[in-house]
Design an enzyme around this catalytic site. Sequence first.
Site, PDB file in Angstrom:
ATOM      1  N   CYS A   2       0.833  -1.194   0.000  1.00 12.17           N
ATOM      2  CA  CYS A   2       0.000   0.000   0.000  1.00 12.17           C
ATOM      3  C   CYS A   2       0.875   1.254   0.000  1.00 12.17           C
ATOM      4  CB  CYS A   2      -0.915   0.014   1.214  1.00 12.17           C
ATOM      5  SG  CYS A   2      -2.006  -1.408   1.318  1.00 12.17           S
ATOM      6  N   ARG A  27       4.166   0.447  -6.995  1.00 14.16           N
ATOM      7  CA  ARG A  27       4.081  -0.451  -5.841  1.00 14.16           C
ATOM      8  C   ARG A  27       3.015  -1.527  -6.038  1.00 14.16           C
ATOM      9  NH1 ARG A  27       6.288   1.971  -0.962  1.00 14.16           N
ATOM     10  NH2 ARG A  27       4.941   0.648   0.268  1.00 14.16           N
ATOM     11  N   TRP A  75      -3.192  -2.354  -1.758  1.00 14.08           N
ATOM     12  CA  TRP A  75      -2.899  -3.704  -2.256  1.00 14.08           C
ATOM     13  C   TRP A  75      -3.546  -4.648  -1.267  1.00 14.08           C
ATOM     14  CZ3 TRP A  75       0.066  -8.091  -0.815  1.00 14.08           C
ATOM     15  CH2 TRP A  75       0.408  -8.949  -1.864  1.00 14.08           C
ATOM     16  N   ASN A 101      -0.417   1.424   5.858  1.00 20.63           N
ATOM     17  CA  ASN A 101       0.392   0.449   5.137  1.00 20.63           C
ATOM     18  C   ASN A 101       0.873  -0.569   6.160  1.00 20.63           C
ATOM     19  OD1 ASN A 101       2.042  -0.924   3.343  1.00 20.63           O
ATOM     20  ND2 ASN A 101       3.712   0.555   3.478  1.00 20.63           N
ATOM     21  N   GLY A 102       0.604  -1.858   5.934  1.00 23.13           N
ATOM     22  CA  GLY A 102       1.020  -2.884   6.877  1.00 23.13           C
ATOM     23  C   GLY A 102      -0.130  -3.803   7.234  1.00 23.13           C
ATOM     24  N   GLU A 518      15.728 -16.739 -12.393  1.00 25.56           N
ATOM     25  CA  GLU A 518      15.377 -15.328 -12.496  1.00 25.56           C
ATOM     26  C   GLU A 518      14.744 -15.020 -13.847  1.00 25.56           C
ATOM     27  OE1 GLU A 518      14.991 -11.185 -11.883  1.00 25.56           O
ATOM     28  OE2 GLU A 518      15.028 -12.938 -10.563  1.00 25.56           O
ATOM     29  N   LYS A 522      11.011 -13.439 -14.306  1.00 21.36           N
ATOM     30  CA  LYS A 522      10.704 -12.226 -15.057  1.00 21.36           C
ATOM     31  C   LYS A 522       9.581 -12.467 -16.050  1.00 21.36           C
ATOM     32  CE  LYS A 522      13.044  -9.210 -13.220  1.00 21.36           C
ATOM     33  NZ  LYS A 522      12.643  -9.947 -12.016  1.00 21.36           N
ATOM     34  N   GLU A 525       6.247 -12.931 -14.235  1.00 22.86           N
ATOM     35  CA  GLU A 525       5.810 -11.717 -13.539  1.00 22.86           C
ATOM     36  C   GLU A 525       5.055 -10.765 -14.449  1.00 22.86           C
ATOM     37  OE1 GLU A 525       8.723 -10.309  -9.966  1.00 22.86           O
ATOM     38  OE2 GLU A 525       9.622 -10.343 -11.950  1.00 22.86           O
ATOM     39  N   HIS A 541      14.971 -36.278 -14.438  1.00 15.29           N
ATOM     40  CA  HIS A 541      14.255 -36.682 -13.231  1.00 15.29           C
ATOM     41  C   HIS A 541      12.831 -36.133 -13.194  1.00 15.29           C
ATOM     42  CE1 HIS A 541      17.879 -38.416 -11.421  1.00 15.29           C
ATOM     43  NE2 HIS A 541      18.509 -37.408 -11.983  1.00 15.29           N
ATOM     44  N   LYS A 654       5.761  -3.684  -5.528  1.00 17.15           N
ATOM     45  CA  LYS A 654       7.203  -3.454  -5.563  1.00 17.15           C
ATOM     46  C   LYS A 654       7.849  -3.735  -4.220  1.00 17.15           C
ATOM     47  CE  LYS A 654      11.026  -2.022  -7.506  1.00 17.15           C
ATOM     48  NZ  LYS A 654      11.645  -2.885  -8.525  1.00 17.15           N
TER      49      LYS A 654
END
Length: 659
Positions: A2, A27, A75, A101-102, A518, A522, A525, A541, A654
């Site tokens: 947030c 964010r 968020w 926020n939290g 990574e 990407k 995402e 395997h 973010k």
Amino acid sequence: MCGIVGYVGKRQATDICIQSLHCMEYRGYDSAGVAVITDSGELVLRRAVGKLTNLEADLAKEPVVGSLGLGHTRWATHGKPSVANSHPHLSCDGRIAVVHNGIIENYQELRAELEAEGHVFKSQTDTEVMAHLVEKYFKGDLRAAVIESVNRLRGAFAFGIISADAPGQLVAVRRRSPLVVGIGEGENYIASDMPAIRSETDKVYVIDDDEMALITADNIELTDLDLKPIKKDVYLIPWPADAAGKGGYDHFMLKEIHEQPDAIYACLAGRLTAADAPVKLEGLNLTVDEIKKIRKVVFTACGTAYHSGLVGRFVMEKLAKIPSEADLAPELRSRDAIVLEDTLVIAVTQSGETMDTLLALRDMRAKGAKVVSVVNVVDSTIARESDGVVYIQAGPEIGVASTKAYTLQLLTIELIALYFAEVRGTATAEQLKAMKESMLALPDAAKTCLSREDSITAIAKKYHDLSRETWAKHGVDIVDPGKPAADKGYWSTTKRGDAMRPHSLYLGRGVNLPSAMEGALKLKEISYIHAEGYSAGEMKHGPIALVEPAMFTVAIAVEGEVKDQMVANIMEIKARSGPVIAVATDGDTGIENTGVDKGASPDDVASQANDMIWIPSCPELVSPILVGIPLQLLAYHMAKFRGEHIDQPRNLAKTVTVE
């Protein structure tokens, strides 16, 4: 997560809040709102689900005029995205507004208590509890009511609070969530992130845990929760006001990918000046004796930063000969890790506010480990709580999907490992010189990678969807004669318009296994294409069962100890009609699809990749820094071809400031 902003001054609070919220769209958010105390003393609330433009449209129809206000982008954590669950939240009487926020951990028991006292809740959120608590304790002194309320809370929070019965006052308080107070002339601000208010001021106070600010247009009073005054130095934001702009690029992500050559140079500046000069790392805060005594290094991080930690584990053992491990921060805490004497923890985070990483740091320090953090945001919580900190010097990173911060995390960690190797005498002079020469060449090598963007764009265009026409155009036959492709299972993908969303596999070994992880992260995402980063050595395997013409593989086969094994993996995939995009070192034509592979039988062309991505030659230990750049471009252009919201991918934020 947030984003919160607040303004008190002489200008229109709505305009300042909306402008600041735009600066925090990176964010991630699902709704937005503002609360403003008008010139007539009324508290007016406006909220909207979705993009900030929806809120702006509402405000254009019914403007809100006033010079004291709060703004918020949410968020979702408690309650689905809706107008009722959007911030700001109000007290029962509509005279107090709160942004947050939290996460408030004990909100359910507090809510039950407040409802029993007659308070009526209108949302499913944890935040609304704070609005009712402040109302309960308000006796004419807003700051005193906030203190009493905060003392009832468990969890993480940064709050902004205003009241129609406390004209001209804005109260802010934090615990385990980021918060800054912006300093102006005849006006002041709060924000959960410095970029939000950088266009307004370059001077801020960074608020620490259990500190609060009583803010008016002409004064900022900083205290603890016992109202003891706190003196703080003014922090000057080191980057210019336009640093958060797109600079002519279509997206922040693309801008930040192209900033990497200059960012690498800035990260090296003053730390590595010549191949025969020692590495210098200010802020590490470890003596030579302490470095020599280190028995174990533990890298801990989340997401992209975790992948840089995985590279760090490999490089630390190869160069400095220190037993090393890398743990996801929440898992490190979950397994109650054993801390040996002389254990060093390296916490990696772009924001310096990642909650899981912060809690892992605190846990390991409590067990006796020393902690050095690798951080981008100066004076962030993790930076302040570490024994030492090495800043990556990336500047602001706006795109949710990390690019330049990842590259500089890798570079910074490799500099630390190189420095440890020098101090401990665990690498030869030739090894050290080769590493340093390659690092000094990285800015130009990164430019070379970026100069090849057109070829990567062409690859992205080829593979971004699975339409029959696309595959037929590029010579990939996915249909047996007379048999529908659906019968073979090749089209078990997610349809979007006329394009079918493909699946992909990213393979790597050794120091570039994290590069595969990574690269896959990407892609998923920002393009929402399913991608798995996997060890190529594990193909037999299980994962090889997935190989088919409709699933492309990105194989990282750069020069080094594991290249031959990677070529063998490419052969296995090609033998099963899987298309391969190979990442290879300049000049290594043995992998390119230009004929029969050396050593293969005349009819065996299985080792030939369908498409090539080239990086400049460099030592294998340095290669992840360069491999990351074209994989970022590949993900970016696939997402762009698919028309996705690249800078604000769905469901992501973010800075993850909750567990």
